[in-house]
Design a protein around this motif. Structure first.
Motif, PDB file in Angstrom:
ATOM      1  N   MET A 279      50.575  37.828  46.473  1.00 28.01           N
ATOM      2  CA  MET A 279      49.289  37.894  45.797  1.00 28.01           C
ATOM      3  C   MET A 279      48.760  39.323  45.897  1.00 28.01           C
ATOM      4  O   MET A 279      48.898  39.976  46.922  1.00 28.01           O
ATOM      5  CB  MET A 279      48.308  36.919  46.419  1.00 28.01           C
ATOM      6  N   VAL A 280      48.134  39.777  44.845  1.00 30.97           N
ATOM      7  CA  VAL A 280      47.601  41.129  44.755  1.00 30.97           C
ATOM      8  C   VAL A 280      46.145  41.121  45.199  1.00 30.97           C
ATOM      9  O   VAL A 280      45.409  40.169  44.948  1.00 30.97           O
ATOM     10  CB  VAL A 280      47.722  41.642  43.298  1.00 30.97           C
ATOM     11  N   ASP A 281      45.719  42.182  45.890  1.00 23.94           N
ATOM     12  CA  ASP A 281      44.304  42.302  46.270  1.00 23.94           C
ATOM     13  C   ASP A 281      43.486  42.709  45.049  1.00 23.94           C
ATOM     14  O   ASP A 281      43.807  43.680  44.369  1.00 23.94           O
ATOM     15  CB  ASP A 281      44.128  43.364  47.367  1.00 23.94           C
ATOM     16  N   PHE A 282      42.432  41.962  44.791  1.00 25.05           N
ATOM     17  CA  PHE A 282      41.546  42.227  43.661  1.00 25.05           C
ATOM     18  C   PHE A 282      40.145  42.471  44.168  1.00 25.05           C
ATOM     19  O   PHE A 282      39.762  41.968  45.206  1.00 25.05           O
ATOM     20  CB  PHE A 282      41.484  41.019  42.720  1.00 25.05           C
ATOM     21  N   ASP A 283      39.373  43.202  43.381  1.00 29.04           N
ATOM     22  CA  ASP A 283      37.953  43.326  43.688  1.00 29.04           C
ATOM     23  C   ASP A 283      37.171  42.919  42.442  1.00 29.04           C
ATOM     24  O   ASP A 283      37.742  42.525  41.425  1.00 29.04           O
ATOM     25  CB  ASP A 283      37.591  44.725  44.201  1.00 29.04           C
ATOM     26  N   ARG A 284      35.871  42.998  42.519  1.00 30.44           N
ATOM     27  CA  ARG A 284      35.013  42.541  41.408  1.00 30.44           C
ATOM     28  C   ARG A 284      35.249  43.338  40.125  1.00 30.44           C
ATOM     29  O   ARG A 284      35.180  42.792  39.035  1.00 30.44           O
ATOM     30  CB  ARG A 284      33.540  42.630  41.809  1.00 30.44           C
ATOM     31  N   ALA A 285      35.546  44.634  40.251  1.00 30.43           N
ATOM     32  CA  ALA A 285      35.832  45.439  39.050  1.00 30.43           C
ATOM     33  C   ALA A 285      37.098  44.928  38.358  1.00 30.43           C
ATOM     34  O   ALA A 285      37.140  44.816  37.132  1.00 30.43           O
ATOM     35  CB  ALA A 285      35.969  46.916  39.412  1.00 30.43           C
ATOM     36  N   ASP A 286      38.121  44.585  39.146  1.00 33.50           N
ATOM     37  CA  ASP A 286      39.341  44.011  38.571  1.00 33.50           C
ATOM     38  C   ASP A 286      39.018  42.693  37.865  1.00 33.50           C
ATOM     39  O   ASP A 286      39.528  42.416  36.779  1.00 33.50           O
ATOM     40  CB  ASP A 286      40.395  43.772  39.656  1.00 33.50           C
ATOM     41  N   ALA A 287      38.177  41.898  38.493  1.00 34.45           N
ATOM     42  CA  ALA A 287      37.790  40.614  37.898  1.00 34.45           C
ATOM     43  C   ALA A 287      37.102  40.824  36.554  1.00 34.45           C
ATOM     44  O   ALA A 287      37.380  40.110  35.583  1.00 34.45           O
ATOM     45  CB  ALA A 287      36.872  39.837  38.849  1.00 34.45           C
ATOM     46  N   ARG A 288      36.217  41.809  36.481  1.00 34.99           N
ATOM     47  CA  ARG A 288      35.518  42.086  35.214  1.00 34.99           C
ATOM     48  C   ARG A 288      36.495  42.587  34.155  1.00 34.99           C
ATOM     49  O   ARG A 288      36.407  42.197  32.980  1.00 34.99           O
ATOM     50  CB  ARG A 288      34.386  43.091  35.447  1.00 34.99           C
ATOM     51  N   ILE A 289      37.439  43.422  34.555  1.00 34.56           N
ATOM     52  CA  ILE A 289      38.458  43.912  33.614  1.00 34.56           C
ATOM     53  C   ILE A 289      39.282  42.744  33.083  1.00 34.56           C
ATOM     54  O   ILE A 289      39.478  42.602  31.866  1.00 34.56           O
ATOM     55  CB  ILE A 289      39.373  44.963  34.296  1.00 34.56           C
ATOM     56  N   LEU A 290      39.764  41.902  33.980  1.00 30.71           N
ATOM     57  CA  LEU A 290      40.597  40.767  33.563  1.00 30.71           C
ATOM     58  C   LEU A 290      39.830  39.798  32.672  1.00 30.71           C
ATOM     59  O   LEU A 290      40.367  39.310  31.672  1.00 30.71           O
ATOM     60  CB  LEU A 290      41.155  40.049  34.793  1.00 30.71           C
ATOM     61  N   ALA A 291      38.585  39.527  33.022  1.00 32.18           N
ATOM     62  CA  ALA A 291      37.782  38.610  32.208  1.00 32.18           C
ATOM     63  C   ALA A 291      37.622  39.152  30.792  1.00 32.18           C
ATOM     64  O   ALA A 291      37.765  38.417  29.811  1.00 32.18           O
ATOM     65  CB  ALA A 291      36.416  38.384  32.856  1.00 32.18           C
ATOM     66  N   ARG A 292      37.335  40.433  30.677  1.00 35.25           N
ATOM     67  CA  ARG A 292      37.141  41.034  29.350  1.00 35.25           C
ATOM     68  C   ARG A 292      38.449  41.045  28.557  1.00 35.25           C
ATOM     69  O   ARG A 292      38.473  40.708  27.373  1.00 35.25           O
ATOM     70  CB  ARG A 292      36.587  42.449  29.488  1.00 35.25           C
ATOM     71  N   LEU A 293      39.556  41.408  29.210  1.00 37.26           N
ATOM     72  CA  LEU A 293      40.837  41.458  28.502  1.00 37.26           C
ATOM     73  C   LEU A 293      41.311  40.070  28.081  1.00 37.26           C
ATOM     74  O   LEU A 293      41.995  39.933  27.069  1.00 37.26           O
ATOM     75  CB  LEU A 293      41.904  42.145  29.361  1.00 37.26           C
TER      76      LEU A 293
ATOM     77  N   SER B  40      36.781  32.618  38.218  1.00 34.31           N
ATOM     78  CA  SER B  40      35.717  32.354  39.191  1.00 34.31           C
ATOM     79  C   SER B  40      36.279  31.697  40.459  1.00 34.31           C
ATOM     80  O   SER B  40      35.638  31.722  41.508  1.00 34.31           O
ATOM     81  CB  SER B  40      34.647  31.448  38.584  1.00 34.31           C
ATOM     82  N   GLU B  41      37.481  31.145  40.388  1.00 36.75           N
ATOM     83  CA  GLU B  41      38.091  30.486  41.540  1.00 36.75           C
ATOM     84  C   GLU B  41      39.018  31.416  42.320  1.00 36.75           C
ATOM     85  O   GLU B  41      39.594  31.019  43.317  1.00 36.75           O
ATOM     86  CB  GLU B  41      38.865  29.250  41.077  1.00 36.75           C
ATOM     87  N   VAL B  42      39.200  32.657  41.855  1.00 36.81           N
ATOM     88  CA  VAL B  42      40.069  33.605  42.534  1.00 36.81           C
ATOM     89  C   VAL B  42      39.284  34.334  43.614  1.00 36.81           C
ATOM     90  O   VAL B  42      38.133  34.720  43.402  1.00 36.81           O
ATOM     91  CB  VAL B  42      40.638  34.628  41.507  1.00 36.81           C
ATOM     92  N   ALA B  43      39.909  34.521  44.765  1.00 35.94           N
ATOM     93  CA  ALA B  43      39.244  35.221  45.878  1.00 35.94           C
ATOM     94  C   ALA B  43      39.329  36.723  45.669  1.00 35.94           C
ATOM     95  O   ALA B  43      40.398  37.304  45.813  1.00 35.94           O
ATOM     96  CB  ALA B  43      39.896  34.826  47.200  1.00 35.94           C
ATOM     97  N   PHE B  44      38.238  37.327  45.279  1.00 35.65           N
ATOM     98  CA  PHE B  44      38.166  38.776  45.076  1.00 35.65           C
ATOM     99  C   PHE B  44      37.524  39.427  46.289  1.00 35.65           C
ATOM    100  O   PHE B  44      36.615  38.866  46.890  1.00 35.65           O
ATOM    101  CB  PHE B  44      37.347  39.101  43.828  1.00 35.65           C
ATOM    102  N   LYS B  45      38.014  40.615  46.611  1.00 37.24           N
ATOM    103  CA  LYS B  45      37.374  41.392  47.668  1.00 37.24           C
ATOM    104  C   LYS B  45      35.992  41.833  47.183  1.00 37.24           C
ATOM    105  O   LYS B  45      35.808  42.058  45.991  1.00 37.24           O
ATOM    106  CB  LYS B  45      38.199  42.624  48.007  1.00 37.24           C
ATOM    107  N   PRO B  46      35.045  41.970  48.099  1.00 41.60           N
ATOM    108  CA  PRO B  46      33.708  42.426  47.672  1.00 41.60           C
ATOM    109  C   PRO B  46      33.734  43.837  47.120  1.00 41.60           C
ATOM    110  O   PRO B  46      34.604  44.592  47.284  1.00 41.60           O
ATOM    111  CB  PRO B  46      32.877  42.364  48.943  1.00 41.60           C
TER     112      PRO B  46
END
Length: 159
Positions: free
Chosen positions: A1-15, A153-159
C-alpha cells in the motif's frame, strides 16, 4: 500500500471525475503549485495507483444495451482448469469483468451484449472454453447506479 495524504486524495478524487483536466487546473483545484501537483500525479502513476486514463463509452448508444450477469459453478478446482478458464474468458471481448467468488457460485461474469441473440453467441463461446458444471444467466433490467470512482473517503490518508 502506498502512503497518501489529503492532497493526493484531492488529486485522485478530481481525476476520477475528469481525467482531461490540465495540470494547472488540477493544481488550482487541489491547492498546490503546478510543479508539485505534476510530481504527485507522476508518483501516483509510477506507484500504479493511477493505472490508466481511459474514455468511458455509453454502451447503449453503441447498440450494446444489455448487461448479463453469469454465475458459473464448476466441479474442477485445479490450477490447470483455472488457467484454461482464465485464458478462455479473456479471449471473449463481451466478457468485461470476471470474479472468482466464495460461496455457492465459483465465478461471476459481467457480459455486455446487444441482445439475447448476441448473448447466445457469447454463451456458445463460453461453454467451449472448458468444462463447466452450471452456467446461470441473469439479464439486468435497469441500471440504477454506475460509477468507476472508488470510495476514497474510506482510504486511510496521512494528515
Amino acid at each position: 500500500m502506498v502512503d497518501f495524504d489529503r492532497a493526493d486524495a484531492r488529486i485522485l478524487a478530481r481525476l476520477q471525475s475528469d481525467t482531461d483536466v490540465t495540470i494547472a487546473e488540477l493544481a488550482e483545484a487541489v491547492g498546490l503549485s503546478s510543479n508539485a501537483c505534476w510530481r504527485r500525479v507522476k508518483a501516483l502513476e509510477e506507484a500504479q495507483v493511477i493505472k490508466s486514463r481511459v474514455a468511458l463509452l455509453d454502451a447503449g448508444k453503441l447498440g450494446l444495451g444489455s448487461t448479463v450477469f453469469v454465475s458459473i459453478r464448476t466441479s474442477q478446482h485445479s490450477e490447470e482448469w483455472l488457467e484454461s478458464f482464465a485464458k478462455g474468458v479473456t479471449t471473449i471481448p463481451e466478457i468485461v469483468e470476471v470474479y472468482r467468488m466464495s460461496g455457492e457460485v465459483d465465478y461471476l461474469l459481467k457480459i455486455i451484449v446487444s441482445d439475447i441473440a448476441h448473448y447466445d453467441r457469447v454463451y456458445r463461446k463460453l461453454i467451449r472454453v472448458t468444462t463447466l458444471l452450471d452456467v446461470s444467466s441473469s439479464f439486468a433490467m435497469e441500471q440504477l447506479k454506475y460509477t468507476t470512482a472508488l470510495p476514497l473517503s474510506e482510504v486511510a490518508f496521512k494528515p
